[in-house]
Scaffold this motif. Structure first.
Motif, short mmCIF file in Angstrom:
data_model
loop_
_atom_site.label_atom_id
_atom_site.label_comp_id
_atom_site.label_asym_id
_atom_site.label_seq_id
_atom_site.Cartn_x
_atom_site.Cartn_y
_atom_site.Cartn_z
N ALA A 179 43.91 7.57 -5.55
CA ALA A 179 43.09 8.64 -4.95
C ALA A 179 41.97 8.30 -4.13
O ALA A 179 41.36 7.43 -4.42
CB ALA A 179 42.45 9.51 -6.07
N GLN A 180 41.68 9.26 -3.14
CA GLN A 180 40.53 8.91 -2.35
C GLN A 180 39.62 10.31 -1.86
O GLN A 180 39.99 10.86 -1.03
CB GLN A 180 41.03 8.40 -0.87
CG GLN A 180 41.46 7.00 -1.00
CD GLN A 180 41.90 6.70 0.53
OE1 GLN A 180 42.50 7.06 1.45
NE2 GLN A 180 41.63 5.43 0.96
N PRO A 181 38.81 10.33 -2.98
CA PRO A 181 37.89 11.56 -2.67
C PRO A 181 37.28 11.20 -1.67
O PRO A 181 36.74 9.83 -1.62
CB PRO A 181 37.14 11.69 -4.00
CG PRO A 181 37.55 10.23 -4.78
CD PRO A 181 38.71 9.97 -4.27
N THR A 182 36.94 12.22 -0.74
CA THR A 182 36.52 11.51 0.50
C THR A 182 34.91 12.50 0.85
O THR A 182 34.84 13.76 0.86
CB THR A 182 37.21 11.81 1.72
OG1 THR A 182 38.60 11.03 1.54
CG2 THR A 182 36.61 11.42 2.87
N LEU A 183 33.91 11.61 1.14
CA LEU A 183 32.69 12.24 1.59
C LEU A 183 32.36 12.30 3.02
O LEU A 183 32.99 11.40 3.80
CB LEU A 183 31.56 11.07 1.07
CG LEU A 183 30.11 11.55 1.19
CD1 LEU A 183 29.76 12.86 0.28
CD2 LEU A 183 29.22 10.29 0.95
N ASP A 202 33.79 12.10 -8.64
CA ASP A 202 33.43 13.12 -9.55
C ASP A 202 31.83 13.02 -9.99
O ASP A 202 31.26 14.11 -10.15
CB ASP A 202 34.34 12.70 -10.84
CG ASP A 202 35.77 12.97 -10.82
OD1 ASP A 202 36.25 13.75 -9.88
OD2 ASP A 202 36.61 12.37 -11.63
N LEU A 203 31.40 11.82 -10.06
CA LEU A 203 29.70 11.87 -10.14
C LEU A 203 29.33 12.56 -8.79
O LEU A 203 28.38 13.17 -9.20
CB LEU A 203 29.55 10.31 -10.21
CG LEU A 203 28.09 9.94 -10.28
CD1 LEU A 203 27.52 10.34 -11.64
CD2 LEU A 203 27.97 8.52 -10.34
N CYS A 204 29.61 12.02 -7.58
CA CYS A 204 29.10 12.92 -6.41
C CYS A 204 29.11 14.41 -6.78
O CYS A 204 28.12 15.15 -6.38
CB CYS A 204 29.75 12.34 -5.15
SG CYS A 204 28.96 12.75 -3.96
N GLY A 205 30.18 14.72 -7.01
CA GLY A 205 30.58 16.23 -7.29
C GLY A 205 29.48 16.77 -8.13
O GLY A 205 28.95 17.92 -8.01
N ALA A 206 29.21 16.04 -9.24
CA ALA A 206 28.23 16.55 -10.58
C ALA A 206 26.75 16.65 -9.80
O ALA A 206 26.12 17.53 -9.86
CB ALA A 206 28.24 15.59 -11.74
N LEU A 207 26.68 15.63 -9.02
CA LEU A 207 25.02 15.72 -8.27
C LEU A 207 25.10 16.79 -7.36
O LEU A 207 24.19 17.26 -7.35
CB LEU A 207 25.08 14.23 -7.42
CG LEU A 207 24.76 13.12 -8.51
CD1 LEU A 207 24.88 11.57 -7.63
CD2 LEU A 207 23.49 13.22 -9.51
N MET A 208 26.11 17.17 -6.60
CA MET A 208 25.91 18.14 -5.52
C MET A 208 25.84 19.46 -6.27
O MET A 208 25.45 20.33 -5.54
CB MET A 208 27.42 17.98 -4.85
CG MET A 208 27.46 16.92 -3.81
SD MET A 208 28.89 16.79 -2.66
CE MET A 208 28.09 17.70 -1.25
N ALA A 209 26.73 19.48 -7.49
CA ALA A 209 26.38 20.84 -8.44
C ALA A 209 24.99 20.90 -8.87
O ALA A 209 24.89 21.98 -9.44
CB ALA A 209 27.67 20.73 -9.26
N GLY A 210 24.23 20.03 -8.72
CA GLY A 210 22.84 20.35 -9.21
C GLY A 210 22.42 19.45 -10.45
O GLY A 210 21.27 19.66 -11.10
#
Lengths: 247, 286
Positions: A179-183, A202-210
């Motif tokens: 997989a390549q989740p992409t920033l 996934d970690l980045c997603g959690a940080l973006m979610a606050g």
């Protein structure tokens, strides 16, 4: 003749042309009405092709035209801001049974739309890495990051970064088997794409979610937080950091 | 910022395309002003806004709206009015113009300039919408004549008389697209010079020129399509001379929106407009 009647015939190719429209000699307008029909269809289709170039390449011209025409007839723009048109196109593609085997197409299209949103997003000065470096570990754990409006994250099980690059001829390499989740970030004016390891996505997603840094790390313990922070700072994805007062 | 408070100069202008940014700044001659499509500069930031800010310090800017649907049967979109107000507030452009057309029906934006019957009902609606727009943006606008491919049986006004009446009732100025006159006159079989003669030229604040494509209708009659995708046709230049001889010099824009050429070709079209305007000066002084 009402604009409702005109509108209905514009978007429905099998509808009769409206009455009350003529040529100079008083004969029914016929093909003359089709100029408008054609303008609407072609201009919206070209807007989709401009906005989703890799998706269009992956589908091939004929398939893309058919699918885009179906989309625009069912989903004409809801605002005159054509820069925003096509937000529903990825989901529309994913609902087409004949494309079920090309499940990555939806996420490639999501990535292209995310790039467009990033391109037009609000400008903001990036977070100075020194501010993050100056925080003691305890404060850093309880910190929450503020992401630039131009920062987008596309989570996906597919190697969409490589699929897109290959489709556009930017890279000859075959997509990897992971997989390549992409920033998507915008240090200056052009969006930059950075593929992340799946767990960092996934970690980045959690940080973006606050989530705080500690909360996000607890949720995704295997992901390398230090490396992700390095990526976020280098790509100017962040604008601020807030440290919560301990009570 | 460049002083945008004056009107557009009676010089050639071009529709601004981002691919011409560097060439334009290196040597803009003979271009004296630029026109942008309002809707392309309604994002929150990024390159389009940054470029526009930079250009506005160097050129008079004309903002040309293509999405308000002034002729629409529905109310004007309050969100879009607010976006136009915001753009006019921060940019303070030298001119603002929109079209005698509709493009939105209920919630659908159709991305084309669609035709109107010239009736009393249309006149009342268009004037109410222009009054509303001019109130919101706090400035006088110019309204552009459309290109027509067909006629409405219910029309009771000729187009020049219709536009004259709109201008009289609302105080708005007019934008005269000379290519649109030629396209409509060919398609609807009337004399383009008679259209110019009937037009309230004293209300015109800007001229548009663009290329058109040639097709045929079901009966083999010529059907011209306003495509903005090639050079301005020779008879349209002739009609420009005829118009300018009656109106006097006016800001004159080259529109080239599809199959956009390299800068030298667009600049050559602008030079041709410059020649047409210069001929006028020599005739006046002679």
């Amino acid at each position: 003749m009402s604009q409702s009647a005109f509108n209905a015939a514009l978007l429905n190719p099998t509808a009769n042309r409206p009455n009350g429209l003529s040529d100079a000699g008083g004969r029914p307008a016929g093909k003359r009405f089709d100029v408008y029909r054609n303008n609407v269809t072609v201009s919206l289709r070209e807007a989709l092709e401009t906005g989703f170039p890799a998706t269009a390449r992956l589908l091939g011209e004929q398939n893309f035209n058919t699918i885009a025409t179906g989309y625009l007839r069912a989903n004409p723009p809801s605002s005159p801001l054509m820069m925003l048109y096509g937000g529903g196109f990825p989901r529309y593609i994913s609902a087409i049974p004949a494309l079920a085997k090309l499940a990555y197409l939806r996420d490639v299209a999501r990535l292209e739309y995310a790039m467009r949103q990033s391109y037009h997003a609000e400008d903001a000065p990036a977070l100075d890495p020194a501010r993050l470096a100056s925080l003691p570990p305890e404060a850093l754990n309880n910190a929450r990051l503020t992401f630039a409006a131009a920062t987008q994250l596309v989570l996906t099980p597919w190697p969409i970064h490589a699929i897109r690059a290959k489709a556009l001829g930017e890279s000859g390499e075959n997509p990897p088997a992971h997989a390549q989740p992409t920033l998507v970030t915008r240090p200056e004016f052009d969006p930059i794409l950075t593929p992340l390891p799946a767990d960092q996505g996934d970690l980045c997603g959690a940080l973006m979610a606050g989530k705080t840094l500690a909360e996000a790390s607890t949720l995704h313990p295997a992901a390398d937080l230090g490396q992700l922070l390095g990526t976020l700072l280098a790509s100017q994805a962040l604008t601020d950091i807030h440290v919560e007062e301990r009570t | 910022m460049f002083d945008q408070s004056n009107h557009l100069p009676a010089l050639p202008g071009v529709g601004y395309k981002p691919q011409h940014y560097s060439d334009l700044l290196a040597d803009p001659a003979p271009v004296g002003w630029l026109e942008i499509h309002a809707e392309n500069y309604m994002g929150a930031g990024g390159r389009p806004i940054a470029q526009l800010k930079y250009l506005a310090e160097r050129f008079p800017i004309s903002v040309h709206g293509v999405g308000l649907s002034i002729g629409g049967e529905c109310d004007l979109d309050p969100d879009h009015l607010a976006r136009l107000e915001h753009l006019c507030d921060w940019l303070n452009p030298a001119s603002f113009s929109e079209h005698l057309a509709w493009s939105t029906h209920e919630s659908a934006f159709l991305n084309d300039l669609l035709p109107l019957p010239y009736t009393e009902a249309t006149l009342n609606r268009v004037c109410a919408h222009i009054d509303q727009l001019q109130d919101v943006i706090g400035r006088r606008m110019l309204l552009e004549n459309p290109s027509s491919y067909l006629a409405f049986d219910e029309s009771t006004y000729e187009e020049p008389a219709f536009l004259a009446e709109v201008s009289k009732r609302t105080g708005c100025g007019l934008l005269l697209d000379v290519n649109n006159i030629f396209v409509s006159a060919t398609n609807l079989n009337y004399d383009p010079r008679a259209y110019v003669d009937a037009f309230p030229l004293d209300k015109v604040g800007e001229i548009h020129l663009g290329g058109h494509d040639e097709d045929e209708d079901d009966h083999g009659a010529p059907l011209l399509i306003d495509s903005h995708g090639r050079e301005v046709a020779d008879p349209v230049w002739t009609l420009l001379d005829y118009t300018l001889a009656r109106s006097g010099p006016l800001p004159t824009l080259i529109e080239w929106d599809t199959d956009v050429p390299e800068w030298p070709l667009l600049a050559a079209e602008a030079r041709r407009a410059q020649t047409a305007l210069a001929q006028l000066d020599s005739k006046v002084t002679a």
